[in-house]
Design a protein around this motif. Structure first.
Motif, PDB file in Angstrom:
ATOM      1  N   SER A 253       0.840  -1.201   0.000  1.00 61.31           N
ATOM      2  CA  SER A 253       0.000   0.000   0.000  1.00 61.31           C
ATOM      3  C   SER A 253       0.874   1.250   0.000  1.00 61.31           C
ATOM      4  O   SER A 253       1.666   1.465   0.921  1.00 61.31           O
ATOM      5  CB  SER A 253      -0.906   0.006   1.240  1.00 61.31           C
ATOM      6  N   ALA A 254       0.721   2.083  -1.031  1.00 65.04           N
ATOM      7  CA  ALA A 254       1.502   3.323  -1.113  1.00 65.04           C
ATOM      8  C   ALA A 254       1.177   4.254   0.046  1.00 65.04           C
ATOM      9  O   ALA A 254       2.070   4.899   0.606  1.00 65.04           O
ATOM     10  CB  ALA A 254       1.234   4.019  -2.446  1.00 65.04           C
ATOM     11  N   SER A 255      -0.091   4.327   0.425  1.00 63.03           N
ATOM     12  CA  SER A 255      -0.469   5.225   1.519  1.00 63.03           C
ATOM     13  C   SER A 255       0.096   4.743   2.846  1.00 63.03           C
ATOM     14  O   SER A 255       0.543   5.549   3.677  1.00 63.03           O
ATOM     15  CB  SER A 255      -1.990   5.349   1.605  1.00 63.03           C
ATOM     16  N   SER A 256       0.101   3.421   3.063  1.00 63.97           N
ATOM     17  CA  SER A 256       0.681   2.875   4.283  1.00 63.97           C
ATOM     18  C   SER A 256       2.180   3.160   4.331  1.00 63.97           C
ATOM     19  O   SER A 256       2.728   3.529   5.375  1.00 63.97           O
ATOM     20  CB  SER A 256       0.436   1.367   4.369  1.00 63.97           C
ATOM     21  N   GLY A 257       2.851   3.013   3.183  1.00 58.55           N
ATOM     22  CA  GLY A 257       4.284   3.297   3.131  1.00 58.55           C
ATOM     23  C   GLY A 257       4.591   4.748   3.430  1.00 58.55           C
ATOM     24  O   GLY A 257       5.530   5.063   4.165  1.00 58.55           O
ATOM     25  N   ALA A 258       3.784   5.655   2.878  1.00 56.29           N
ATOM     26  CA  ALA A 258       3.992   7.085   3.118  1.00 56.29           C
ATOM     27  C   ALA A 258       3.765   7.425   4.589  1.00 56.29           C
ATOM     28  O   ALA A 258       4.509   8.224   5.182  1.00 56.29           O
ATOM     29  CB  ALA A 258       3.050   7.901   2.231  1.00 56.29           C
TER      30      ALA A 258
END
Length: 255
Positions: A127-132
């Motif tokens: 998940s890109a949002s989780s990574g950010a």
């Protein structure tokens, strides 16, 4: 007889893990809740160190350590290769701090509760949002002067080759003026504690049944972050971790 001994070890260690964690978790939470705010990090560090050390002893993992953690100062990002579940215990016992872990761990019975209670940072790498969010959280911890432990390869591997590092944690470090502590780990050949291309459940079950084994942990010199691009920092850390893994391999093989 060997198989029977292994089954006995597995049953005893799994039961011991559950009993120890179930006993220490509420005691830690009560101690922390009754402590002054300024004392709580120290309370967490002592309890996590005691829990990690007890489990390493229970699972028969003996560490040979070369180098010493730097004295407390600015925020520290500890970056290591990942070869076993025992790595988590070794690094928490050696450095304290907060572990960055896979997101699904948070929902596991008992283990998830323990991880959440000691401030583990969870990230879903798909998940890109989780990574950010994880990058922002790591940066906040580092700016506050905390230690954050990461496995930048993203998962476990079965050999001494250090795979390419994910950049996220190094972005956080570069934005916080923290320092990066490279660490190399190597398990004795044939160790039942080392990962060998299997599911997590199979790995944990095999480790619980295995005879005692050794692991070498080599700590490198801090890599300064100031005015360093995240990609350069990532590459420098990768090169140093690979060098330290080779040192760890030589150390554990001759012990």
């Amino acid at each position: 007889m060997v198989n029977l001994r292994g089954e006995v070890r597995r049953a005893a260690r799994i039961a011991g893990f559950g009993a120890l964690t179930a006993a220490m978790l509420p005691a830690f939470m009560a101690h922390r809740r009754l402590s002054l705010e300024r004392q709580r990090d120290g309370v967490r560090r002592r309890w996590v160190g005691a829990w990690s050390g007890a489990l390493l002893g229970m699972f028969g993992v003996r560490a040979i350590i070369q180098g010493a953690p730097p004295a407390p100062g600015p925020g520290r990002l500890v970056a290591a290769n990942h070869r076993s579940t025992a790595d988590i215990l070794l690094l928490l016992k050696t450095f304290g701090g907060h572990m960055v872990s896979r997101a699904d761990l948070a929902g596991w019975p008992l283990v998830g509760a323990a991880a959440r209670s000691v401030g583990t940072l969870f990230v879903d790498r798909s998940s890109a949002s989780s990574g950010a969010t994880a990058v922002r959280t790591i940066r906040t911890r580092l700016v506050a002067g905390d230690t954050v432990i990461v496995f930048p390869e993203g998962t476990t591997f079965p050999d001494d080759e250090v795979r390419p590092f994910h950049a996220g944690a190094f972005v956080a470090a570069a934005r916080s003026d923290a320092e990066v502590i490279p660490v190399g780990l190597a398990y004795q050949r044939g160790s039942g504690a080392a990962f060998v291309n299997e599911s997590f459940a199979a790995h944990l079950s095999r480790m619980a049944a295995a005879p005692p084994s050794r692991v070498a942990l080599c700590i490198g010199e801090p890599i300064p972050v100031s005015r360093t691009r995240a990609s350069d920092l990532r590459d420098a850390a990768h090169t140093e971790v690979q060098r330290l893994v080779r040192e760890a391999r030589a150390l554990v093989d001759r012990d």
